[in-house]
Enzyme design. Structure first.
Site, mmCIF file in Angstrom:
data_model
loop_
_atom_site.group_PDB
_atom_site.id
_atom_site.type_symbol
_atom_site.label_atom_id
_atom_site.label_comp_id
_atom_site.label_asym_id
_atom_site.label_seq_id
_atom_site.Cartn_x
_atom_site.Cartn_y
_atom_site.Cartn_z
ATOM 1 N N MET B 159 0.840 -1.192 0.000
ATOM 2 C CA MET B 159 0.000 0.000 0.000
ATOM 3 C C MET B 159 0.890 1.263 0.000
ATOM 4 O O MET B 159 1.812 1.344 -0.784
ATOM 5 C CB MET B 159 -0.997 -0.036 1.165
ATOM 6 C CG MET B 159 -1.694 -1.409 1.342
ATOM 7 S SD MET B 159 -2.486 -2.078 -0.181
ATOM 8 C CE MET B 159 -3.861 -0.955 -0.309
ATOM 9 N N SER B 160 0.632 2.218 0.911
ATOM 10 C CA SER B 160 1.388 3.471 0.828
ATOM 11 C C SER B 160 2.812 3.375 1.359
ATOM 12 O O SER B 160 3.559 4.357 1.276
ATOM 13 C CB SER B 160 0.638 4.584 1.538
ATOM 14 O OG SER B 160 -0.537 4.871 0.813
ATOM 15 N N VAL B 161 3.194 2.222 1.877
ATOM 16 C CA VAL B 161 4.622 2.013 2.145
ATOM 17 C C VAL B 161 5.400 2.164 0.829
ATOM 18 O O VAL B 161 6.560 2.559 0.815
ATOM 19 C CB VAL B 161 4.854 0.633 2.798
ATOM 20 C CG1 VAL B 161 6.316 0.232 2.788
ATOM 21 C CG2 VAL B 161 4.300 0.623 4.228
ATOM 22 N N THR B 162 4.714 1.876 -0.270
ATOM 23 C CA THR B 162 5.275 2.107 -1.605
ATOM 24 C C THR B 162 5.849 3.512 -1.730
ATOM 25 O O THR B 162 6.903 3.722 -2.343
ATOM 26 C CB THR B 162 4.175 1.926 -2.668
ATOM 27 O OG1 THR B 162 3.534 0.663 -2.471
ATOM 28 C CG2 THR B 162 4.746 2.010 -4.080
ATOM 29 N N LYS B 163 5.126 4.490 -1.177
ATOM 30 C CA LYS B 163 5.554 5.888 -1.328
ATOM 31 C C LYS B 163 6.958 6.097 -0.770
ATOM 32 O O LYS B 163 7.777 6.807 -1.362
ATOM 33 C CB LYS B 163 4.571 6.825 -0.605
ATOM 34 C CG LYS B 163 3.171 6.863 -1.196
ATOM 35 C CD LYS B 163 2.275 7.799 -0.394
ATOM 36 C CE LYS B 163 0.921 8.009 -1.034
ATOM 37 N NZ LYS B 163 0.054 6.815 -1.000
#
Lengths: 444, 444
Positions: B159-163
């Site tokens: 999820m936003s760990v991608t960012k």
């Protein structure tokens, strides 16, 4: 998208993608497709750029991914086009394939079937639109070549080579007594009782001697293959769609035509039935079972994967994608009677059974003029030549070629413009045999 | 399929899947979702069977894959739901993570924020719907736990760990001088000149201080986030669809609201812009660059992958999926100032810059009452606590927590019924801090 206006082109594309058909991705009204260099997918720059140029975008939904030469990109990138399921290699270190590269192979000469002039091994690579080829001799990599967008760390569609992998799993379960090749399919899958498959034996499935009212003639708009392809398409169905919605539903609708066991008839749906039986009996999809039984134990260096239908069914008839060297590990395991990496991975009896082959008489009715004297067993093609060679074959040039006498395994991924192997066999078969002859005479 | 009758539910599902939102997958009109045990995706048997029972089939097309508890299966199986692109680990042997498992961690007690009663570490696993958690202390795995359908050899949506991963790549390029953080976005991406991003600096993108007319309020049917989600949906668009057809088109339509650089405003589209800049400048997608720069050099044990839009753009804002231990390798590399496996993988200056953090004053305007005194830098959340902890955060409980003083890295994949981390922070933050305190006092 499977639209109401679903075009013939798209259905063909789906089919060619998914099923070992005899049709051509290259439009028949254009006589000469671009050669390997002119159609090189890396040079053409498919899907390169942010965004890629509009004429270099490859799309699944409209079927254009299967137009030649875009197809040359697509076969190395199925995962980017559709949903898939992993076949894990596990987490351990890969088992290395020893290397002893030979520089004399490129110059080996052979004469293609029906040709007046010879060509070299190296020339054959381009002639067959080879994306990658690995040759093992006595267990060592003696030749390795990639072109276009396939790299050593990429995965490529195995197309109908998938069938031989699934056949190996099925024959292993037979050898272990978990499946009985004499049993009728309906005993394993009651849902198939009313279909053509219900009263076929598992052996007839494994050797493709079922008699099905099921045409894979892509020129015929009424051919049953279209319904199967549309059933397996993972994209949403149109609102007014009333046909089968996944592979399992499609298989239940296939009817008999003639007597089972009277002729070899190569039809992808047999492998889908085998995949269903394997899943039902083991409680594992073919993707999971392949990981547990083979991929993890081979010491594969990459995960493999299968394309799936809308309910997650791996496409047993043609959906496997692998790294090329891992396919070489698989072939080498078979050459060594099921042993690899110090383990008996599949029973020797399974390899013996494949090598003995199937019924040549039944095979001769299958319509393969170039493959005279061959047979088909456990979803492998058996040459019955003096080397005892047997092979896995997939559309557009995919191949595992195992030559026990020459102690040679060749694995090839390709993107030939013509789907049928009849288009590349005249070059492939003598090239591989010339290499076998060369290698078998080398001193140890 | 993005149909004409595309439902709110489906759009929400797409969004939740794809974007770090503050909404809930669990329907708000049902007060209490089933607990971790009752919602265990392995026990519920999603996608098990040949075919699976109709009420256990998980589908992307109608958005039901994101309903809780089906979501608990989906987060470990994005690849089976949609097209993806690989981030290769390469072909070498993985770099082992040494193990020194501790049995005393399960009993560690802490008091959740706002609670009157303490709970144990082990109880917190279920409370946070943990799918998998790995703790490294001084470079060794001291704790590892999986539940549900996530296994050590599976991949889970970050999820936003991608960012934070993409932010690390971007900051690396800045550190190398290939990107200039002071430049305006339009200098890199002329197509964005007329959008809100055109006159924002790369630094404002990296720290999310752009001022966008872009709502991620999922309760608002007019919120701009819906258009972005539909643009990124890889399924075919309806015939009458006139909106943006991929992430790049969507970004070009986003307008400004206010002054850039005046407040922290956490919006996924900033990371998509960063991904675009990275791709344009390096000639590689973020998926390729992550493989080359980091994944291969970490000695990852699995390939990672990104979900993609209809033209193959990796979803930089939230599309990364990885094995949990590989995420631990990534975190450990950052804890060691960019070094891992005997190599400087990213410059120490990048880690220093993240650890110094962003502007606390701007952050305080971002609306995170639980995160007082924190800041946001290079797409990392920086606590500014006495341990110098910093973290990556993704909806439904995804987390990389790096505590330099305690020499500890925690990576967690989860499938909490509530998307916002505000729902699990009251348990997560004190649990992780209690573990840090426990570990930092251990003798070497």
């Amino acid at each position: 998208m499977v639209r109401n206006d679903l075009s013939r082109r798209m259905m063909c594309a789906l089919l060619l993608c998914s099923i070992g058909c005899m049709s051509a991705a290259w439009a028949a009204d254009t006589p000469v497709p671009p050669d390997a260099l002119a159609s090189d997918p890396a040079k053409l720059g498919w899907m390169v750029g942010s965004p890629p140029p509009p004429d270099r975008i490859v799309r699944f939904e409209d079927g254009s991914y299967w137009n030649f030469p875009a197809l040359r990109w697509s076969v190395s990138n199925f995962r980017q086009l559709m949903p898939t399921v992993n076949t894990s290699r596990g987490l351990a270190a890969p088992v290395p394939l020893p290397r002893a590269l030979r520089t004399d192979i490129d110059a080996i000469r052979f004469t293609p079937i029906g040709a007046s002039k010879s060509m070299t091994w190296k020339e054959a690579l381009a002639a067959n639109y080879t994306d990658g080829i690995v040759v093992l001799h006595r267990g060592r990599i003696v030749y390795e070549h990639y072109s276009g967008v396939l790299k050593a760390d990429g995965q490529h569609g195995a197309m109908s080579v998938t069938k031989s992998v699934i056949g190996t799993l099925g024959a292993t379960l037979v050898s272990e007594g978990r499946l009985d090749a004499g049993k009728r399919v309906a005993e394993y899958i009651p849902e198939l009782a009313q279909s053509a498959f219900g009263n076929a034996t598992l052996r007839q499935i494994l050797d493709m001697t079922t008699a099905l009212k099921y045409s894979e003639d892509y020129a015929d708009p009424e051919a049953e293959v279209w319904a199967h392809a549309q059933a397996g398409n993972p994209l949403p169905k149109p609102k007014d769609y009333t046909g089968p919605r996944n592979y399992y539903e499609s298989l239940q609708r296939i009817q008999a035509q003639g007597q089972h066991g009277t002729a070899f008839a190569y039809k992808t749906v047999n492998t889908d039935v085998l995949g269903w039986i394997i899943a039902r009996v083991t409680g594992r999809s073919v993707a999971e079972l392949l990981s547990e039984r083979i991929w993890q134990r081979l010491g594969a260096e990459q995960d493999a994967y299968f394309t799936v239908d809308s309910i997650g069914t791996p496409f047993a008839g043609g959906g496997l994608n692998t790294g090329l060297r891992d396919l070489a590990r698989f072939g080498e395991m078979l050459r060594n009677n099921g042993k690899f990496n110090g383990q008996q991975i599949i029973p020797k009896a399974v390899v013996d059974d494949i090598r003995r082959g199937g019924d040549k008489e039944l095979f001769s009715k299958g319509g393969y003029p170039l493959l005279q004297g061959w047979s088909y067993r456990n979803m492998w093609w058996v040459t019955h030549d003096e080397d005892g060679a047997f092979m896995a074959r997939g559309v557009h040039g995919q191949r595992i070629h195992i030559d026990p006498k020459a102690e040679m395994v060749i694995v090839r991924y390709a993107s030939h413009p013509v789907a049928s192997n009849a288009a590349n066999d005249p070059t492939t078969l003598p090239a591989f045999n010339a290499l076998a002859q060369h290698l078998r005479n080398l001193p140890r």
